[in-house]
Design a protein around this motif. Structure first.
Motif, PDB file in Angstrom:
ATOM      1  N   GLN A  57       0.825  -1.216   0.000  1.00 40.57           N
ATOM      2  CA  GLN A  57       0.000   0.000   0.000  1.00 40.57           C
ATOM      3  C   GLN A  57       0.854   1.259   0.000  1.00 40.57           C
ATOM      4  O   GLN A  57       0.547   2.223  -0.713  1.00 40.57           O
ATOM      5  N   TRP A 102       1.056   4.007  -3.035  1.00 43.99           N
ATOM      6  CA  TRP A 102       0.895   5.436  -2.780  1.00 43.99           C
ATOM      7  C   TRP A 102       2.026   6.231  -3.418  1.00 43.99           C
ATOM      8  O   TRP A 102       1.795   7.229  -4.120  1.00 43.99           O
ATOM      9  N   HIS A 147      -3.528   3.608 -11.851  1.00 37.41           N
ATOM     10  CA  HIS A 147      -3.817   2.426 -11.038  1.00 37.41           C
ATOM     11  C   HIS A 147      -3.573   1.123 -11.796  1.00 37.41           C
ATOM     12  O   HIS A 147      -3.142   0.130 -11.196  1.00 37.41           O
ATOM     13  N   LEU A 170     -12.589   0.261   1.548  1.00 36.30           N
ATOM     14  CA  LEU A 170     -11.473   1.050   1.020  1.00 36.30           C
ATOM     15  C   LEU A 170     -10.813   1.957   2.052  1.00 36.30           C
ATOM     16  O   LEU A 170      -9.596   1.893   2.262  1.00 36.30           O
ATOM     17  N   GLU A 206      -8.844   0.325   4.723  1.00 34.27           N
ATOM     18  CA  GLU A 206      -7.599  -0.315   4.305  1.00 34.27           C
ATOM     19  C   GLU A 206      -6.544   0.686   3.836  1.00 34.27           C
ATOM     20  O   GLU A 206      -5.358   0.391   3.883  1.00 34.27           O
ATOM     21  N   MET A 207      -6.976   1.849   3.365  1.00 28.10           N
ATOM     22  CA  MET A 207      -6.027   2.853   2.875  1.00 28.10           C
ATOM     23  C   MET A 207      -6.581   4.238   3.194  1.00 28.10           C
ATOM     24  O   MET A 207      -7.764   4.489   2.953  1.00 28.10           O
ATOM     25  N   GLN A 212      -6.241   0.217  -4.851  1.00 29.07           N
ATOM     26  CA  GLN A 212      -6.706  -0.502  -3.675  1.00 29.07           C
ATOM     27  C   GLN A 212      -8.154  -0.964  -3.855  1.00 29.07           C
ATOM     28  O   GLN A 212      -8.523  -2.074  -3.439  1.00 29.07           O
ATOM     29  N   ALA A 236      -9.140  -4.795  -3.575  1.00 30.83           N
ATOM     30  CA  ALA A 236     -10.122  -5.225  -2.565  1.00 30.83           C
ATOM     31  C   ALA A 236     -11.302  -5.939  -3.210  1.00 30.83           C
ATOM     32  O   ALA A 236     -11.799  -6.958  -2.703  1.00 30.83           O
ATOM     33  N   GLN A 249     -10.415  -8.739   5.020  1.00 28.65           N
ATOM     34  CA  GLN A 249      -9.932  -7.366   4.885  1.00 28.65           C
ATOM     35  C   GLN A 249     -10.842  -6.487   5.738  1.00 28.65           C
ATOM     36  O   GLN A 249     -11.970  -6.861   6.049  1.00 28.65           O
ATOM     37  N   THR A 301     -12.918   8.143  -1.352  1.00 26.64           N
ATOM     38  CA  THR A 301     -12.881   6.701  -1.544  1.00 26.64           C
ATOM     39  C   THR A 301     -14.073   6.231  -2.370  1.00 26.64           C
ATOM     40  O   THR A 301     -13.938   5.328  -3.203  1.00 26.64           O
ATOM     41  N   PHE A 305      -2.591  -8.173  -0.451  1.00 26.80           N
ATOM     42  CA  PHE A 305      -1.911  -6.885  -0.301  1.00 26.80           C
ATOM     43  C   PHE A 305      -1.522  -6.714   1.155  1.00 26.80           C
ATOM     44  O   PHE A 305      -2.009  -7.415   2.043  1.00 26.80           O
TER      45      PHE A 305
END
Length: 377
Positions: free
Chosen positions: A51, A55, A64, A188, A191-192, A204, A208, A231, A243, A266
């Motif tokens: 992650q 970034w 992406h 989302l 997780e980030m 991401q 996901a 997750q 997000t 991930f």
């Protein structure tokens, strides 16, 4: 003369004993001052997309699709199959669960403005609230026109499915049956961070979404957990404008290998190189989950690009427990993976050594990753 000799011998013996005592004390003090120093990099299992790396790649202009292709080798972007319409997530298994916002409990109409409680009575779900009791055969589907408030857990889109828990038939298994895209919205930002570069968020979101349809915990009535066993999933509370934008912009997009969606593991940080799934999980080799160089992961904003953990030998012995024979002397790595992650190691004690693996050392010493080196100082 004999008395003099005896006196000299006694004096020599006393001095020798004193010297041994001082030496023993010094040795004990030195041992007590020794530390097990663990240095390493990364955070997580090391497989798939980093992650922090994603970034940094996004901040440097990568889209992406390129980020995903870097971490999942030989893959393309495809579409979700029609069978992936609903995800079932286990939220909790309490003795009683409360909810509001529902308009139906099974086939019975209920009030959205009323807070209800549900419990298990045999194979029946008993819903109580608003001065009435409704008995619904399990699994009981609870639905409404909008998100449901589920006790203190939060608000969730979709419906609830209630049934007796597998391990305790008196407890309520609370499952959120939610559409795939709404599920990804609830994953989302958990997780980030939503403030990260939009192309990282898109990567991401795709990872996901793909993970959710290619892995399954095979629970009785659920596909996934709401935590790191699958997750992180926070429902409506995890949604944000940025997000949601990333989810909408990648709608139905998944990672495919030779035309089929594949598992997209991930983790937070690779430390500079990812690990192959075969080494990390002891599984069959997966051609899209091989070790790749990840220089983007090693940048100043990543707190896991390197780390150090220090333990007294006594504390390390306590944490390592039955791996230590006698007193701890060293931890020696014997096999590393395609990255520097530990696959096999020996815990060396005064009475022998014990063979273990990197995952066990990570768990017992509470390390961020198995990318580690061990030094006694």
């Amino acid at each position: 003369m004999d008395d003099m000799r005896r006196t000299v011998r006694l004096t020599t013996l006393v001095l020798s004993l004193l010297a041994l005592g001082v030496a023993g004390t010094t040795a004990a003090t030195a041992s007590a001052q020794q530390r097990l120093v663990v240095t390493g990099a990364g955070f997580g299992h090391g497989v798939g997309m980093s992650q922090y790396g994603a970034w940094n790649m996004a901040m440097k202009g990568a889209k992406h699709g390129a980020i995903l292709k870097h971490y999942y080798r030989g893959t393309q972007l495809g579409r979700t199959p029609r069978s992936a319409a609903t995800v079932r997530v286990l939220l909790a298994e309490p003795l009683t669960v409360t909810f509001s916002g529902a308009t139906r409990a099974g086939g019975t109409v209920v009030s959205a403005g009323t807070t209800y409680s549900a419990r298990i009575d045999g194979g029946t779900v008993v819903v109580d609230g608003g001065g009435r009791e409704v008995r619904v055969a399990a699994p009981a589907r609870i639905s409404g026109r909008g998100p449901l408030q589920v006790g203190v857990l939060g608000r969730y889109r979709g419906a609830l499915e209630l049934r007796p828990a597998e391990d305790d038939a008196s407890a309520v298994q609370v499952v959120n049956a939610v559409g795939l895209e709404d599920y990804v919205r609830g994953v989302l930002a958990d997780e980030m961070p939503g403030s990260w570069a939009i192309e990282a968020l898109k990567a991401q979101a795709v990872a996901a979404r793909t993970y959710s349809i290619t892995t399954n915990k095979d629970g009785p009535g659920y596909d996934h957990y709401a935590d790191t066993r699958s997750q992180m999933y926070g429902g409506v509370a995890a949604e944000s404008a940025r997000t949601d934008l990333a989810v909408a912009a990648t709608r139905e997009r998944v990672v495919t290998y030779r035309g089929r969606p594949v598992a997209t593991y991930f983790m937070a940080s690779s430390g500079g190189r990812t690990e192959s799934a075969a080494n990390a999980f002891g599984s069959e080799p997966q051609p899209w989950l091989v070790s790749v160089a990840d220089p983007a992961d090693r940048f100043a904003a990543n707190p896991y690009r390197s780390w150090t953990r220090t333990f007294t030998l006594a504390e390390a012995e306590r944490r390592l427990g039955d791996l230590v024979q006698g007193s701890l002397r060293a931890v020696e790595v014997t096999v590393r993976g395609d990255s520097p992650r530990v696959l096999r190691a020996r815990v060396v004690g005064t009475d022998g050594s014990t063979t273990t693996d990197g995952a066990t050392l990570r768990a017992r010493l509470d390390l961020p990753d198995t990318w580690a080196r061990f030094t006694v100082r």
